[in-house]
Design a protein around this motif. Structure first.
Motif, mmCIF file in Angstrom:
data_model
loop_
_atom_site.group_PDB
_atom_site.id
_atom_site.type_symbol
_atom_site.label_atom_id
_atom_site.label_comp_id
_atom_site.label_asym_id
_atom_site.label_seq_id
_atom_site.Cartn_x
_atom_site.Cartn_y
_atom_site.Cartn_z
ATOM 1 N N HIS A 39 91.673 49.628 -40.765
ATOM 2 C CA HIS A 39 91.040 48.589 -39.941
ATOM 3 C C HIS A 39 90.710 49.118 -38.561
ATOM 4 O O HIS A 39 91.547 49.739 -37.897
ATOM 5 C CB HIS A 39 91.927 47.344 -39.861
ATOM 6 N N GLU B 192 90.390 47.453 -35.920
ATOM 7 C CA GLU B 192 91.178 46.764 -34.901
ATOM 8 C C GLU B 192 92.527 47.439 -34.670
ATOM 9 O O GLU B 192 93.155 47.229 -33.625
ATOM 10 C CB GLU B 192 91.417 45.303 -35.320
ATOM 11 N N THR C 90 85.593 40.472 -35.603
ATOM 12 C CA THR C 90 85.142 41.729 -34.989
ATOM 13 C C THR C 90 83.634 41.891 -35.169
ATOM 14 O O THR C 90 83.124 41.763 -36.287
ATOM 15 C CB THR C 90 85.881 42.927 -35.630
#
Ligand code: DX5
Ligand code: ZN
Length: 222
Positions: free
Chosen positions: A88, A90, A117
């Motif tokens: 990911h 993030e 996102t």
């Protein structure tokens, strides 16, 4: 590119994993969701289980890491036998290095973005990636409702990949079933994850065939 189907074993019977994996052998990938209880509010399985799954699976492993510190862990999942590893964005500190590490192990590198996102955050990385995963639910659980408002991200990615001349796969994960597969394929997805739709079906092989047919019908129209 032909549409690829990736059944998610999150909806399989964890006490009978090998049996369930063999039932979806007609698919293209085996999607394995790794969750750590930190990055997402759920826990599933880790390295030793992925290692065994890779040994018994007739399909290549598509590992979806919903975990903190993928910089450290992503290469370990590649070494454990995953042919494609998705981390990911993030959670990543240095996505380019993660992708390079995966490539140096001879594996495919993929980056996922959560619904909140912006797709623009992953666009600068597509030159280093083999696939981008656009989540169509909040990661963590199977059986959630499909978020159709993520479709513009797919169109943006497909256009950016074409403009860059990149052979980029685009994956979607979450809420995909017969009713929604046409929508994601039409928007540019070519690797479809489905958990509850496939493992919740009485005949899993037939469900894979039905999804493939619906996806193929859309591809012929565009
Ligand atoms: C959710 C997982 C998915 C999940 C999808 O965070 O990443 O792979 O298994 O399940 P369905 O297809 O039931 O939405
Ligand atoms: Zn997943």
């Amino acid at each position: 590119m032909a549409i690829q189907i990736a059944p998610s074993i999150l909806s399989a019977d964890f006490a009978n994993l090998e049996r369930d994996i063999l039932e979806v052998a007609d698919a293209d990938w085996l999607h394995v969701d790794v969750m750590d209880g930190h990055f997402v509010p759920n826990m599933t399985l880790g390295l030793p289980v992925v290692e065994r799954i890779a040994e018994v699976s007739p399909l290549p492993i598509d590992a979806h890491l919903m975990i903190d510190d993928p910089d450290r862990w992503a290469p370990r999942y590649a070494e454990a036998g995953a042919a494609s590893v998705t981390f990911h964005l993030e959670a990543a500190r240095d996505p380019r290095t993660i992708a390079a590490d995966l490539h140096s192990l001879g594996k495919r590198a993929s980056c996922a973005i959560k619904p909140g996102t912006a797709v623009e955050q992953v666009l600068p990385l597509i030159d280093t990636l083999d696939m981008v995963l656009v989540m169509t639910v909040e990661p963590g659980f199977g059986g959630q409702a499909f978020m159709e408002d993520m479709m513009p991200k797919l169109r943006t990615l497909r256009a950016a990949a074409e403009a860059a001349g990149r052979d980029l796969r685009i994956q979607t994960d979450g809420g995909i079933a017969r009713a929604t597969i046409g929508t994601v394929v039409e928007a540019g997805c070519d690797v479809v994850v489905a958990g509850s739709a496939i493992f919740g079906a009485e005949h899993r092989g037939a469900e894979i065939a039905a999804l493939r047919e619906l996806a193929g019908a859309v591809r012929h129209q565009v």
